[in-house]
Design a protein around this motif. Structure first.
Motif, mmCIF file in Angstrom:
data_model
loop_
_atom_site.group_PDB
_atom_site.id
_atom_site.type_symbol
_atom_site.label_atom_id
_atom_site.label_comp_id
_atom_site.label_asym_id
_atom_site.label_seq_id
_atom_site.Cartn_x
_atom_site.Cartn_y
_atom_site.Cartn_z
ATOM 1 N N TYR A 281 11.615 5.525 -3.369
ATOM 2 C CA TYR A 281 11.887 5.558 -1.924
ATOM 3 C C TYR A 281 10.899 4.709 -1.150
ATOM 4 C CZ TYR A 281 14.839 9.038 -3.787
ATOM 5 O OH TYR A 281 15.794 9.646 -4.565
ATOM 6 N N ARG A 282 11.418 4.038 -0.131
ATOM 7 C CA ARG A 282 10.589 3.196 0.746
ATOM 8 C C ARG A 282 10.887 3.555 2.176
ATOM 9 N NH1 ARG A 282 9.106 -2.507 -1.329
ATOM 10 N NH2 ARG A 282 8.333 -2.720 0.780
ATOM 11 N N SER A 283 9.836 3.738 2.957
ATOM 12 C CA SER A 283 10.063 4.112 4.357
ATOM 13 C C SER A 283 10.215 2.868 5.219
ATOM 14 C CB SER A 283 8.911 4.975 4.866
ATOM 15 O OG SER A 283 7.786 4.170 5.101
ATOM 16 N N GLU A 284 11.281 2.094 4.948
ATOM 17 C CA GLU A 284 11.568 0.898 5.739
ATOM 18 C C GLU A 284 11.964 1.302 7.157
ATOM 19 O OE1 GLU A 284 11.711 -2.321 4.496
ATOM 20 O OE2 GLU A 284 12.445 -2.271 2.433
ATOM 21 N N ASP B 272 4.287 2.029 3.052
ATOM 22 C CA ASP B 272 5.668 1.965 2.579
ATOM 23 C C ASP B 272 6.195 3.320 2.107
ATOM 24 O OD1 ASP B 272 6.267 -0.946 2.736
ATOM 25 O OD2 ASP B 272 4.532 -1.072 1.416
ATOM 26 N N MET B 273 5.372 4.358 2.239
ATOM 27 C CA MET B 273 5.772 5.664 1.712
ATOM 28 C C MET B 273 6.216 6.606 2.820
ATOM 29 S SD MET B 273 2.686 6.022 -1.066
ATOM 30 C CE MET B 273 2.936 7.738 -1.464
ATOM 31 N N PHE B 274 7.154 7.505 2.482
ATOM 32 C CA PHE B 274 7.549 8.544 3.416
ATOM 33 C C PHE B 274 6.386 9.518 3.592
ATOM 34 C CE2 PHE B 274 11.789 7.040 2.385
ATOM 35 C CZ PHE B 274 12.447 7.180 3.597
ATOM 36 N N PRO B 275 6.268 10.102 4.778
ATOM 37 C CA PRO B 275 5.173 11.051 4.994
ATOM 38 C C PRO B 275 5.347 12.290 4.111
ATOM 39 C CG PRO B 275 6.643 10.980 6.897
ATOM 40 C CD PRO B 275 7.089 9.899 5.974
ATOM 41 N N PRO B 276 4.256 12.954 3.789
ATOM 42 C CA PRO B 276 4.332 14.111 2.901
ATOM 43 C C PRO B 276 5.096 15.276 3.527
ATOM 44 C CG PRO B 276 2.044 13.478 3.349
ATOM 45 C CD PRO B 276 2.896 12.664 4.241
#
Ligand SMILES: [Zn+2]
Length: 396
Positions: A129-132, A82-86
């Protein structure tokens, strides 16, 4: 055929000038228009004051942190999907934060704590933030950028039940003020698999606290497996949209995991418990729900425009402009609808969602007080501006 929903927040929210989106910013990244920003500010002020009166101290922390922070918190191994890439910056990796908890744990840890400081209640309205994926995004309910009303209570383990109960009191007070009714209370428990920390003893302890509180409050609830946070069980207060689709608005969680991971302590070699709680959830989902519940006719303290000044004719325009200035000075969000915009009836219809409609005719010019017409068409008579402003304050 898709069911047409009268108060669909995606349609009404744009019509009322609350929010919009732009493909160039990206899906799931709505922006707030003036009416929405006004509502947001009213909610922020209300929740901030409610928390302040209940022993919370407010902090602000950055919306990103080093990858190592989330490795330490456990997000990296349990929540990475669910996380954005670094982002790589000069050999360091930074991540948009998936939650505020790790920052607050570090704020607790910045110096030694004594038992006299506990419970230490920290609150923040901050971004997470959620990487939907684009396909599931829409309106204000599924977004990639969330403005979360968050808070963490660091307390002795034996204080956790009282803190959970106090958080539920805050949630219930806020819901009443906002005109929200919970669909149901859900006790969200761990599921199987590596999305949940594997420590059965820890889970049993934290679940026991939540069950005890629910029982003591006589609160009916339903249990659901697989809906907890990765670090602990939650009481979720569920809301339903007009189509009956459920989502979580407010939540209270007991966490014995992050205190361990961040090696939190207080004098005497004790380990605190961490109670995570959100009184009104993310502002995006909250405002979507408020639009649908109230159909745009918000309680006066929340209304984007609280008062509209309506001069009967051009002759009353100077008095109306003066009244508008007095409304603004008294703290009301007010605007003027002069006679050149149409008949009084047409202007009232155009402002039918505004709680206070202030009509100014020759009599009102003489008395210096407007004739107040309410949204339901009833007449409140001549009311001093200060009284309307007091009525429209977030906390009475
Ligand atoms: Zn948290």
């Amino acid at each position: 055929m898709e069911r047409i929903i009268m108060n669909d927040h995606r349609r009404l929210g744009r019509e009322l000038g609350i929010f919009d989106t732009d493909p160039l910013i990206g899906s799931g990244l709505p922006y707030w228009l003036p009416a929405g920003a006004a509502m947001r500010k009213a909610i922020e002020d209300y929740v901030h004051e409610l928390e302040r009166r209940n022993g919370y101290q407010h902090v602000n922390s950055p919306v990103l942190g080093k990858r190592e922070l989330y490795e330490r918190s456990g997000h990296w191994s349990h929540y990475a999907d669910d996380m954005f890439p670094p982002m790589n910056v000069g050999g360091e990796e930074f991540v948009l934060r998936p939650s505020l908890c790790p920052h607050h744990a570090l704020i607790y840890r910045r110096r030694q704590r004594s038992h006299r400081e506990l419970p230490l209640r920290l609150a923040e309205l901050g971004g997470q933030y959620r990487s939907e994926l684009s396909g599931v995004l829409g309106g204000l309910t599924r977004v990639r950028s969330i403005s979360l009303n968050d808070g963490h209570v660091f307390c002795a383990p034996e204080q956790a039940a009282a803190e959970v109960s106090a958080a539920l009191d805050l949630i219930e007070a806020a819901h009443a003020r906002l005109g929200i009714r919970a669909a149901r209370y859900r006790l969200s428990l761990r599921g199987d698999g590596d999305k949940f920390v594997d420590d059965p003893v820890m889970w049993a302890r934290s679940e026991a606290v939540l069950r005890e509180v629910l029982k003591e409050r006589g609160q009916p609830y339903e249990e659901e497996r697989g809906e907890s946070a990765f670090y602990g069980p939650k009481i979720d207060i569920q809301i339903a949209d007009p189509a009956g689709r459920e989502s979580t608005l407010s939540t209270v969680q007991v966490d014995l995991y992050m205190p361990e991971r961040f090696d939190l302590g207080y004098v005497g070699g004790h380990r605190p418990a961490m109670v995570h709680r959100s009184v009104v959830g993310g502002l995006e989902r909250l405002v979507a729900h408020l639009i649908e519940v109230h159909g745009g006719a918000f309680p006066a303290w929340l209304a984007p425009v609280q008062a509209v000044v309506l001069p009967l004719s051009d002759a009353e325009l100077p008095a109306a402009e003066d009244l508008l200035r007095r409304c603004v000075a008294a703290g009301l969000r007010a605007e003027l609808a002069p006679a050149d915009r149409g008949s009084l009836g047409a202007r009232i219809r155009a402002h039918r969602l505004v709680p206070y409609q202030l009509v100014v005719g020759p009599r009102e010019v003489a008395s210096g007080l407007p004739a107040v017409r309410l949204r339901d068409g009833s007449q409140a008579g001549e009311v001093p501006i200060e009284r309307l402003a007091a009525e429209a304050r977030p906390l009475i």
